[in-house]
Every structure is written in structure tokens, then in C-alpha cells.
Design a protein around this motif. Structure first.
Motif, PDB file in Angstrom:
ATOM      1  N   LYS A   1       0.866  -1.255  -0.129  1.00 58.35           N
ATOM      2  CA  LYS A   1       0.054   0.011   0.051  1.00 58.35           C
ATOM      3  C   LYS A   1       0.709   1.334  -0.200  1.00 58.35           C
ATOM      4  O   LYS A   1       0.330   2.246  -0.580  1.00 58.35           O
ATOM      5  N   LEU A   2       2.067   1.278   0.892  1.00 59.59           N
ATOM      6  CA  LEU A   2       2.785   2.663   0.945  1.00 59.59           C
ATOM      7  C   LEU A   2       3.830   2.463   0.068  1.00 59.59           C
ATOM      8  O   LEU A   2       4.562   1.432  -0.211  1.00 59.59           O
ATOM      9  N   ASN A   3       4.512   3.481   0.041  1.00 53.66           N
ATOM     10  CA  ASN A   3       6.033   3.791  -0.791  1.00 53.66           C
ATOM     11  C   ASN A   3       7.034   3.101   0.016  1.00 53.66           C
ATOM     12  O   ASN A   3       7.033   3.145   1.455  1.00 53.66           O
TER      13      ASN A   3
ATOM     14  N   THR B   1       8.589   4.893   2.705  1.00 51.86           N
ATOM     15  CA  THR B   1       7.935   5.164   3.897  1.00 51.86           C
ATOM     16  C   THR B   1       7.667   3.988   4.755  1.00 51.86           C
ATOM     17  O   THR B   1       7.950   4.271   6.161  1.00 51.86           O
TER      18      THR B   1
ATOM     19  N   THR C   1       7.204   4.050  10.965  1.00 48.15           N
ATOM     20  CA  THR C   1       6.016   3.334  10.372  1.00 48.15           C
ATOM     21  C   THR C   1       5.736   1.940  11.074  1.00 48.15           C
ATOM     22  O   THR C   1       4.440   1.923  11.505  1.00 48.15           O
TER      23      THR C   1
ATOM     24  N   ILE D   1      -1.981   8.341   1.437  1.00 47.46           N
ATOM     25  CA  ILE D   1      -0.733   7.731   1.185  1.00 47.46           C
ATOM     26  C   ILE D   1       0.220   8.963   0.628  1.00 47.46           C
ATOM     27  O   ILE D   1       1.192   9.089   1.113  1.00 47.46           O
TER      28      ILE D   1
ATOM     29  N   ASP E   1       3.708   9.742   2.207  1.00 50.86           N
ATOM     30  CA  ASP E   1       5.283   9.648   1.556  1.00 50.86           C
ATOM     31  C   ASP E   1       5.820  10.987   1.422  1.00 50.86           C
ATOM     32  O   ASP E   1       6.866  10.904   1.224  1.00 50.86           O
TER      33      ASP E   1
END
Length: 359
Positions: A275-277, A280, A286, A323, A327
Motif C-alpha cells: 500500500k505504501l511507498n 515510507t 512506520t 498515502i 510519502d
């Protein structure tokens, strides 16, 4: 005093004399210093088997004549290309290799429970043909790679090999000391050592292997890797890993490799990376935030598997805008980047849980 040099023939004759003396009850003579043999064996002795002895330095040329080949153990440090470049420069500057490679027989390494592979990645076992002619390089991996690179470039440099000068050693200890006394191991090197030590002790290494994989992943910090692997509970520093290896208390290493909850942690990581970069995901903050949400739910008496599933659902619910905000988070005049991301995560989590309550 000039260093004594011996031909291969002289070495072999000396070995034969020592064998004969031993049969007749006489004590074999011991050399005063390490000596270097010459690859120019005479015809009469060239076919004699070459016995490697302590205190004797052997050239690569001679070992190749006698059909020796080389291998490494997986516990040894991974090859660093930048370090190889430095070794190439050093060999060129010194007009050759300054110190000999430390080697041991593959058979002894295998008997000690170590995983041995050749330089093509093939696993060496006790059933491998000509096992007695396979030498494991314990110290000198980067020099070995440098020698090979130089040879490809048309530059031939002789290499020298020596057995440990003492036979009173523990193999894992001599490996560790040989590698840390000159060019200290970093965290990954110690992690690799921990994996091999655990294997030798018959422990599951899934957790440590995943940790190594994450730590070697670009944009994933060592801290983030540790937090994902341990469920947000611990950061495995080099000192922590070294302590577990060196400790006489077996519980320390067993605690380090404990894989309780590993599948849950992998599922959460997979959801985050999907889902995330990756930049990140690779920040320490995180996993710290995601596992804090898991902990919140557990403290509210939610079953642990359901808590993980709920946080994964939260990740999947994040909008494109949310998101992008995570990021693109940057530090401000009043808050650090971590504080900005913390605030965003808390805000998104609060909105998600409120929607869940209303529904």
C-alpha cells in the motif's frame, strides 16, 4: 635473517622423513617459522600427494597444480563490491598480496556443522567428490574476489595460503576472530554469524533470515527491519546479536531466533509494502505506529489475530491522498519528519476507528 624457502619436493621429502621417524618411534622435527614453498616441483616428487601442514605457506600456483579448489562458508560476510575495489587498489599499490589467506579443509568445516558452498554457489557435502582437495577460505574473501577480478583484467598476482597456526581452537571462534580483528564485522555480518550458529545448534533460523533479507533491502532501515520482525518490540543492534552469539547461556540465542508471531508480522509487512511507498515503510516510525495500533486493540481485549487483521484493513483503507501525504511528509519548523508522520497516522487511524464504530 632471510625467510627460509622450501620447494614442494623438499616439503614432501620432509613429510616422508617425519612419517618414517614416527614409525621408528622418533619425534618429528618442527619448523621454527612459517616457510614458503615454491611451485617448481621436481619430476620425481611432483606426483606425490601434497599434505598441508601448519606453519607452511602455500602458493595458489602449487595448490592448483595439486588440483585444490576453493569454497566459502555461508556464515562468512557477504561480498561488498566497494571493499573489493579497495583491495584491488591495495594489491596494485603493493605490487602483490601482502598477507596470506587463512584456509581450512572443507571436511573439517562440514563436520563442525557449517554450510559450505563453492564459488559457483554449489553446496559442498561430505559426499562431494575430492572433498579432501577443497579448501575453505576463512579470512580473505574480498582479497580473493580482488585477485579474480585482476586476473580477468590480465593482471596476475600470486596468492598465498596458510592453515591456522594453532590446532587448539573452536572453529566458530577462529572464524569470528579472524574476520573482526582486521576489518570489523558490521551488523549484517554478525547477523549472518548468528544464523549459522543457530543452524549448528539445530535452531530455526526463519526469523533471522527474514531480518537479514529486510535489512539488505534498499530503503528499509535496520531499525524498521527489526521492528517488523519482532512485532514492534525490539531493535536488534549489532551488540545484541553479538551478545547472543558469545553468551554461554543458550537461552540468549534461542530468544533471538524465537519465531513466535512471525507469520502475523510478515502479513502486516506485506500489507504495508503493498500500500505504501517503500521509503515510507522503511522508516522506523512506520512499523512503530502500526504495531502500536495492534497493541491498542489487544489492550481492548481484541484477539491478537483479529487485531492484526484490523490494522491490515486500516492500511487497505488508506486513500490515495492519505498515502501521498505520508510519502511526502517533511519536517517543519516546529516538528520533525517522524512527528509529522506520527500525527498523520494517528489522524487516519482515529478516522478509521470512528467509521468502524459508526458502522
Amino acid at each position: 635473517m632471510a625467510e627460509e624457502r622450501k620447494t614442494v619436493g623438499a616439503v614432501l621429502n620432509e613429510q616422508k622423513e617425519q612419517k618414517s621417524a614416527k614409525k621408528n618411534g622418533a619425534a618429528p622435527q618442527k619448523g621454527k617459522n612459517a616457510s614458503v614453498e615454491s611451485p617448481k616441483a621436481d619430476k620425481e616428487t611432483e606426483q606425490e600427494p601434497l599434505k598441508l601442514t601448519r606453519g607452511q605457506i602455500f602458493t595458489l600456483t602449487t595448490l592448483l597444480i595439486y588440483k585444490y579448489r576453493f569454497a566459502r562458508i555461508l556464515v562468512n560476510r557477504d561480498i561488498d563490491k566497494e571493499e573489493v575495489k579497495k583491495k584491488i587498489e591495495s594489491i596494485r599499490a603493493a605490487k602483490g598480496v601482502i598477507t596470506p589467506f587463512l584456509v581450512l579443509s572443507a571436511k573439517e568445516c562440514i563436520e563442525a556443522g557449517l554450510d559450505v558452498v563453492d564459488y559457483n554457489g554449489n553446496v559442498i557435502t561430505k559426499d562431494t567428490p575430492d572433498l579432501e582437495h577443497i579448501l575453505v577460505i576463512l579470512d580473505g574473501q574480498h582479497r580473493w574476489e580482488a585477485i579474480k577480478e585482476l586476473k580477468k583484467a590480465g593482471e596476475d598476482y600470486e596468492a598465498y595460503f596458510i592453515l591456522p597456526l594453532t590446532d587448539q581452537y573452536d572453529l566458530m571462534t577462529i572464524l569470528k576472530e579472524a574476520n573482526t580483528s582486521v576489518n570489523p564485522w558490521d551488523g549484517i555480518d554478525w547477523l549472518t554469524m548468528a544464523i549459522q550458529t543457530a543452524k549448528v545448534r539445530g535452531l530455526d533460523t526463519s526469523k533471522l533470515e527474514w531480518l537479514k533479507s529486510l535489512a539488505n533491502t534498499e530503503n528499509i532501515s535496520d531499525s524498521a527491519a527489526s521492528l517488523f520482525v519482532t512485532g514492534g518490540k525490539k531493535i536488534y543492534s549489532k551488540a545484541t546479536i553479538k551478545s547472543a552469539i558469545d553468551s554461554k547461556d543458550p537461552d540468549k540465542l534461542e530468544t533471538l531466533v524465537d519465531e513466535d508471531g512471525l507469520d502475523r508480522n510478515k502479513n502486516l509487512y506485506d500489507a504495508a509494502i503493498a500500500k505504501l511507498n517503500i521509503k515510507t515503510v522503511g522508516l522506523k516510525i512506520t512499523p512503530k505506529m502500526l504495531f502500536s495500533f495492534v497493541e491498542q486493540l489487544i489492550n481492548k481485549n481484541k484477539p491478537i489475530n483479529d487485531a492484526y487483521a484490523h490494522v491490515i484493513e486500516f492500511l487497505n483503507s488508506l486513500s490515495k491522498e492519505q498515502i501521498e501525504s505520508l510519502d511526502n511528509a517533511k519536517k517543519t519548523t516546529s516538528r520533525s519528519k517522524d512527528q509529522v508522520i506520527t500525527g498523520l497516522f494517528k489522524s487516519y487511524w482515529k478516522a478509521f476507528t470512528e467509521r468502524e464504530t459508526l458502522s
